[in-house]
Scaffold this motif. Sequence first.
Motif, PDB file in Angstrom:
ATOM      1  N   ASP A  22       0.846  -1.250   0.141  1.00 25.57           N
ATOM      2  CA  ASP A  22      -0.089   0.060  -0.087  1.00 25.57           C
ATOM      3  C   ASP A  22       0.768   1.208   0.027  1.00 25.57           C
ATOM      4  OD1 ASP A  22      -2.102  -1.768   0.133  1.00 25.57           O
ATOM      5  OD2 ASP A  22      -2.664  -1.369   2.161  1.00 25.57           O
ATOM      6  N   ASN A  25      -9.778   3.869   6.751  1.00 18.80           N
ATOM      7  CA  ASN A  25      -9.701   4.241   5.337  1.00 18.80           C
ATOM      8  C   ASN A  25     -10.916   4.114   4.793  1.00 18.80           C
ATOM      9  OD1 ASN A  25      -8.951   1.444   5.758  1.00 18.80           O
ATOM     10  ND2 ASN A  25      -9.586   1.384   3.511  1.00 18.80           N
ATOM     11  N   ASP A  26     -12.132   3.480   5.100  1.00 22.53           N
ATOM     12  CA  ASP A  26     -13.121   3.303   4.198  1.00 22.53           C
ATOM     13  C   ASP A  26     -14.390   4.602   5.025  1.00 22.53           C
ATOM     14  OD1 ASP A  26     -15.278   1.918   2.536  1.00 22.53           O
ATOM     15  OD2 ASP A  26     -16.077   1.353   4.347  1.00 22.53           O
ATOM     16  N   ARG A  32     -12.973  -6.611   3.944  1.00 21.63           N
ATOM     17  CA  ARG A  32     -12.002  -6.701   2.787  1.00 21.63           C
ATOM     18  C   ARG A  32     -11.110  -5.525   2.512  1.00 21.63           C
ATOM     19  NH1 ARG A  32     -17.104  -6.519  -0.074  1.00 21.63           N
ATOM     20  NH2 ARG A  32     -17.192  -8.588   0.073  1.00 21.63           N
ATOM     21  N   ASP A  33     -11.440  -4.268   3.047  1.00 24.89           N
ATOM     22  CA  ASP A  33     -10.510  -3.246   2.900  1.00 24.89           C
ATOM     23  C   ASP A  33      -9.771  -2.962   4.197  1.00 24.89           C
ATOM     24  OD1 ASP A  33     -11.185  -2.656   0.090  1.00 24.89           O
ATOM     25  OD2 ASP A  33     -13.102  -1.827   1.004  1.00 24.89           O
ATOM     26  N   ASP A  34      -9.664  -3.956   5.240  1.00 28.01           N
ATOM     27  CA  ASP A  34      -9.000  -3.822   6.623  1.00 28.01           C
ATOM     28  C   ASP A  34      -7.454  -3.786   6.217  1.00 28.01           C
ATOM     29  OD1 ASP A  34      -8.112  -3.881   9.037  1.00 28.01           O
ATOM     30  OD2 ASP A  34      -9.771  -5.301   9.711  1.00 28.01           O
ATOM     31  N   LYS A  35      -6.723  -2.588   6.526  1.00 28.51           N
ATOM     32  CA  LYS A  35      -5.546  -2.537   6.527  1.00 28.51           C
ATOM     33  C   LYS A  35      -4.726  -2.995   7.767  1.00 28.51           C
ATOM     34  CE  LYS A  35      -6.008  -0.562   2.499  1.00 28.51           C
ATOM     35  NZ  LYS A  35      -5.579  -1.478   1.296  1.00 28.51           N
ATOM     36  N   PRO A  88     -17.872  -5.499   3.003  1.00 25.39           N
ATOM     37  CA  PRO A  88     -16.887  -4.230   3.098  1.00 25.39           C
ATOM     38  C   PRO A  88     -16.512  -3.516   4.194  1.00 25.39           C
ATOM     39  CG  PRO A  88     -19.225  -4.327   1.616  1.00 25.39           C
ATOM     40  CD  PRO A  88     -19.112  -5.357   2.655  1.00 25.39           C
ATOM     41  N   ASP A 100     -13.407  -1.157   6.467  1.00 23.11           N
ATOM     42  CA  ASP A 100     -11.917  -1.220   7.180  1.00 23.11           C
ATOM     43  C   ASP A 100     -11.890  -1.669   8.414  1.00 23.11           C
ATOM     44  OD1 ASP A 100     -13.184   1.058   8.833  1.00 23.11           O
ATOM     45  OD2 ASP A 100     -12.627   2.674   7.483  1.00 23.11           O
TER      46      ASP A 100
END
Length: 243
Positions: free
Chosen positions: A132, A145-146, A187-190, A213, A215
């Motif tokens: 990233d 981030n989401d 799925r967008d978990d950093k 969906p 973060d």
Amino acid sequence: MTITGTDDVASTPPCYVLIPGAAADPWCWHLLTAELRARGHDVVPVDLPCDDESAGLSEYADAALAAIGDRTNLAVVAHSFGGFSAPIVCDRVPVEMLVLLAGQIPTPGETPEQWWTSSGYLEARREQDARDGRAEDDLVTLFTNDLPPDLAVEAFRHDKRQAGRPFGDPWPLAAWPEVYTRVLLHRDDKFLPVGFARRLARERLGIEPDEMPGDHMGMLGHPTELADRLEAYWAGRPQAHPR
């Protein structure tokens, strides 16, 4: 062995017990709480003693049990670090369902401090950050981030001071409790890379996780879909299981 799960139990709405992660207060659940209560559910957002230097994993479980009181038909939802204390709750009182939401999964005797390396988490995070191009001090991207910017700012305002004591406590259970368990990832978990979390759930619990969906704070970004998922899990749980 006693078998439970009658038609009466099956038709009774659950009480959702919401256990937050590290340095988090019950505010992080407020949108999901409102959504579930609007659907007629009893909801218990747990306030953990995060800033108490004398409180370890057992005391975190005690706080959840005190919040539960004499409620029954429990569905426990544990976020992130809540994955260490929620199974202890399930070991102490009858729980119908446990959902790990981007949750850490411990093994017997493992401390949370050891978990970072023994689970392979640190290596997975380094790889995620490199892909990233994330700066180490970019906590907004790491956790929110989401989220819309104003909600992300508000989320950080509600951070609590996190004491170090529970990170040195060995996870006290000899095995995962006998409770219907689901694992749900964002799925967008950093913070908790999805590939790593999926592997860990398979290896440590033999569970294939689901994804939605969001973060790491997906309960704030997608409360309606999360409530839908929880209700579907409850409706699909086994109606007869060992206690």
